[in-house]
Design a protein around this motif. Structure first.
Motif, short mmCIF file in Angstrom:
data_model
loop_
_atom_site.label_atom_id
_atom_site.label_comp_id
_atom_site.label_asym_id
_atom_site.label_seq_id
_atom_site.Cartn_x
_atom_site.Cartn_y
_atom_site.Cartn_z
N GLN A 1 -8.77 -2.84 5.52
CA GLN A 1 -8.41 -1.55 4.93
C GLN A 1 -8.37 -1.69 3.40
O GLN A 1 -7.77 -2.62 2.89
CB GLN A 1 -7.05 -1.07 5.44
N LYS A 2 -8.97 -0.74 2.71
CA LYS A 2 -9.03 -0.84 1.24
C LYS A 2 -7.70 -0.50 0.57
O LYS A 2 -7.24 -1.19 -0.32
CB LYS A 2 -10.13 0.08 0.68
N ALA A 3 -7.09 0.60 1.00
CA ALA A 3 -5.90 1.10 0.32
C ALA A 3 -4.62 0.53 0.94
O ALA A 3 -4.50 0.40 2.15
CB ALA A 3 -5.86 2.62 0.37
N MET A 4 -3.66 0.19 0.08
CA MET A 4 -2.36 -0.33 0.51
C MET A 4 -1.28 0.54 -0.10
O MET A 4 -1.40 1.00 -1.24
CB MET A 4 -2.21 -1.78 0.02
N VAL A 5 -0.21 0.77 0.65
CA VAL A 5 0.92 1.57 0.15
C VAL A 5 2.22 0.84 0.44
O VAL A 5 2.47 0.40 1.57
CB VAL A 5 0.97 2.96 0.81
N LEU A 6 3.05 0.71 -0.59
CA LEU A 6 4.44 0.29 -0.44
C LEU A 6 5.30 1.48 -0.79
O LEU A 6 5.02 2.18 -1.77
CB LEU A 6 4.79 -0.87 -1.39
N ALA B 1 6.72 5.48 -4.19
CA ALA B 1 5.64 4.70 -3.57
C ALA B 1 4.72 4.15 -4.63
O ALA B 1 4.53 4.74 -5.71
CB ALA B 1 4.85 5.56 -2.59
N VAL B 2 4.15 2.99 -4.33
CA VAL B 2 3.08 2.39 -5.12
C VAL B 2 1.85 2.32 -4.24
O VAL B 2 1.91 1.76 -3.13
CB VAL B 2 3.46 0.99 -5.63
N VAL B 3 0.76 2.91 -4.70
CA VAL B 3 -0.50 2.90 -3.96
C VAL B 3 -1.49 1.99 -4.66
O VAL B 3 -1.71 2.10 -5.87
CB VAL B 3 -1.10 4.32 -3.86
N VAL B 4 -2.06 1.07 -3.92
CA VAL B 4 -3.14 0.22 -4.42
C VAL B 4 -4.42 0.75 -3.77
O VAL B 4 -4.67 0.50 -2.59
CB VAL B 4 -2.91 -1.26 -4.07
N PRO B 5 -5.26 1.50 -4.50
CA PRO B 5 -6.39 2.19 -3.88
C PRO B 5 -7.45 1.27 -3.27
O PRO B 5 -8.08 1.64 -2.29
CB PRO B 5 -6.99 3.01 -5.04
N HIS C 1 -5.34 8.21 0.89
CA HIS C 1 -6.05 7.27 0.01
C HIS C 1 -7.09 6.44 0.75
O HIS C 1 -7.91 5.78 0.11
CB HIS C 1 -5.04 6.39 -0.72
N ARG C 2 -7.09 6.50 2.07
CA ARG C 2 -8.16 5.86 2.84
C ARG C 2 -9.25 6.88 3.19
O ARG C 2 -10.19 6.56 3.92
CB ARG C 2 -7.60 5.22 4.11
N ASN C 3 -9.09 8.09 2.66
CA ASN C 3 -10.10 9.15 2.82
C ASN C 3 -10.35 9.48 4.29
O ASN C 3 -11.49 9.73 4.69
CB ASN C 3 -11.42 8.75 2.14
N LEU C 4 -9.28 9.48 5.09
CA LEU C 4 -9.40 9.83 6.49
C LEU C 4 -9.23 11.35 6.67
O LEU C 4 -8.58 12.01 5.87
CB LEU C 4 -8.34 9.09 7.31
N SER C 5 -9.82 11.89 7.73
CA SER C 5 -9.76 13.34 7.90
C SER C 5 -9.87 13.80 9.36
O SER C 5 -10.06 14.97 9.62
CB SER C 5 -10.89 14.00 7.09
N GLY C 6 -9.71 12.89 10.30
CA GLY C 6 -9.95 13.23 11.70
C GLY C 6 -8.81 13.92 12.41
O GLY C 6 -8.98 14.41 13.52
N PHE D 1 10.09 12.66 -5.76
CA PHE D 1 8.89 12.10 -5.14
C PHE D 1 8.11 11.39 -6.24
O PHE D 1 7.35 12.00 -6.98
CB PHE D 1 8.06 13.20 -4.49
N ASN D 2 8.36 10.10 -6.37
CA ASN D 2 7.83 9.30 -7.47
C ASN D 2 6.65 8.47 -6.97
O ASN D 2 6.76 7.78 -5.96
CB ASN D 2 8.94 8.39 -8.02
N LEU D 3 5.54 8.55 -7.68
CA LEU D 3 4.31 7.91 -7.21
C LEU D 3 3.61 7.17 -8.35
O LEU D 3 3.46 7.70 -9.45
CB LEU D 3 3.38 8.97 -6.63
N MET D 4 3.19 5.94 -8.06
CA MET D 4 2.40 5.16 -9.01
C MET D 4 1.12 4.71 -8.32
O MET D 4 1.16 4.11 -7.25
CB MET D 4 3.18 3.93 -9.49
N ILE D 5 -0.01 5.02 -8.94
CA ILE D 5 -1.30 4.53 -8.46
C ILE D 5 -1.65 3.30 -9.28
O ILE D 5 -1.99 3.40 -10.45
CB ILE D 5 -2.41 5.61 -8.61
N TRP D 6 -1.55 2.15 -8.63
CA TRP D 6 -1.70 0.87 -9.34
C TRP D 6 -3.18 0.54 -9.52
O TRP D 6 -3.98 0.68 -8.59
CB TRP D 6 -1.01 -0.23 -8.55
N GLN D 7 -3.54 0.10 -10.71
CA GLN D 7 -4.91 -0.29 -11.01
C GLN D 7 -4.97 -1.77 -11.37
O GLN D 7 -4.13 -2.26 -12.13
CB GLN D 7 -5.46 0.54 -12.18
N SER D 8 -5.95 -2.48 -10.83
CA SER D 8 -6.05 -3.92 -11.05
C SER D 8 -6.31 -4.27 -12.51
O SER D 8 -6.01 -5.37 -12.96
CB SER D 8 -7.15 -4.52 -10.17
N ASN D 9 -6.86 -3.33 -13.27
CA ASN D 9 -7.13 -3.58 -14.69
C ASN D 9 -6.00 -3.16 -15.60
O ASN D 9 -6.13 -3.17 -16.83
CB ASN D 9 -8.43 -2.88 -15.12
#
Length: 238
Positions: free
Chosen positions: A20-25, A87-91, A189-194, A224-232
């Motif tokens: 799975q590409k995206a991770m959420v804590l 939450a912290v999302v690692v896309p 963030h995993r772009n699911l839609s089913g 509702f606090n959200l951080m989208i974490w970027q590796s760079n």
């Protein structure tokens, strides 16, 4: 007198090689003296929808047949001023290169947990951290996580972060609520839609939070606090 807060933490797709590409804590938190009242309200919502009081809420169970029930849970979260979420999302975990930073995936995982909780922690308050029991986070890892959190928060006497403890999610209503909110972010963030009911819930969270859910909220956003974490190290802002 300082306030004691309970933090209920969960995660989605956190393993290094789970496909799975995206991770959420994520964490739901509330004052300890409101814990029992909130749990009672959540059980009442279950019973109002014809479910047993001990029914375990999970994102994986969301379906069209129980859409109204899960919508009520989301609305209750946003209506109760004592409940908060971060939450912290690692896309994209595939972009991680731990060797460049001389760390293992576990080392990075602990850092991400502190990244998640550091915005919540205030030196004048006390915190009790509860984590869903999973095979991947055994007693030794929980002990290490407590050490990392206290060290990074300069809480060497453990007066602020009083405990980090594993619990069973089916016994803790607030942890089930965390699973629901984290699951929604992971699905998005995993772009699911089913699953149409899940898409409706995600849209309700967007409406009630006032955020897109794909970009950072303000750092001090309290509900509702959200951080989208970027590796760079870059940020993605609303």
């Amino acid at each position: 007198m300082s306030t004691v807060y309970n933090l209920y933490c969960d995660e989605s797709c956190h393993l290094e090689n789970d496909g799975q590409k995206a991770m959420v804590l994520g964490a739901v938190w509330c004052p300890d003296d409101k814990r029992a009242e909130i749990a009672k309200r959540l059980r009442e919502i279950k019973q109002r929808h014809g479910l047993a009081a001990d029914f375990e809420v999970k994102w994986t169970k969301v379906s069209s047949g129980q859409q109204a029930f899960y919508m009520d849970l989301v609305d209750y979260f946003f209506d109760d001023d004592d409940l908060h979420f971060r939450a912290v999302v690692v896309p994209d975990k595939t972009l991680l290169n731990h060797s460049d930073f001389g760390q293992s995936h576990d080392d990075w995982y602990y850092k991400m947990y502190f990244t998640l909780l550091k915005v919540v922690f205030e030196p004048c308050s006390q915190y009790r951290v509860y984590i869903d029991i999973k095979d991947t986070l055994g007693h030794e890892k929980v002990s290490k996580l407590h050490d990392v959190l206290c060290k990074n928060a300069y809480d060497f006497s453990r007066k602020m972060i009083q405990r980090v403890q594993r619990v069973h999610s089916h016994e803790v209503e607030q942890l089930q609520l965390a699973d629901l909110l984290i699951g929604a972010l992971s699905y998005l963030h995993r772009n699911l839609s089913g699953n149409a009911a899940k898409l409706v819930l995600i849209e309700r969270i967007r409406e009630r939070s006032g955020y897109k859910l794909t970009l950072n909220t303000m750092l001090r956003e309290d509900k509702f606090n959200l951080m989208i974490w970027q590796s760079n190290g870059a940020s993605r802002w609303q």
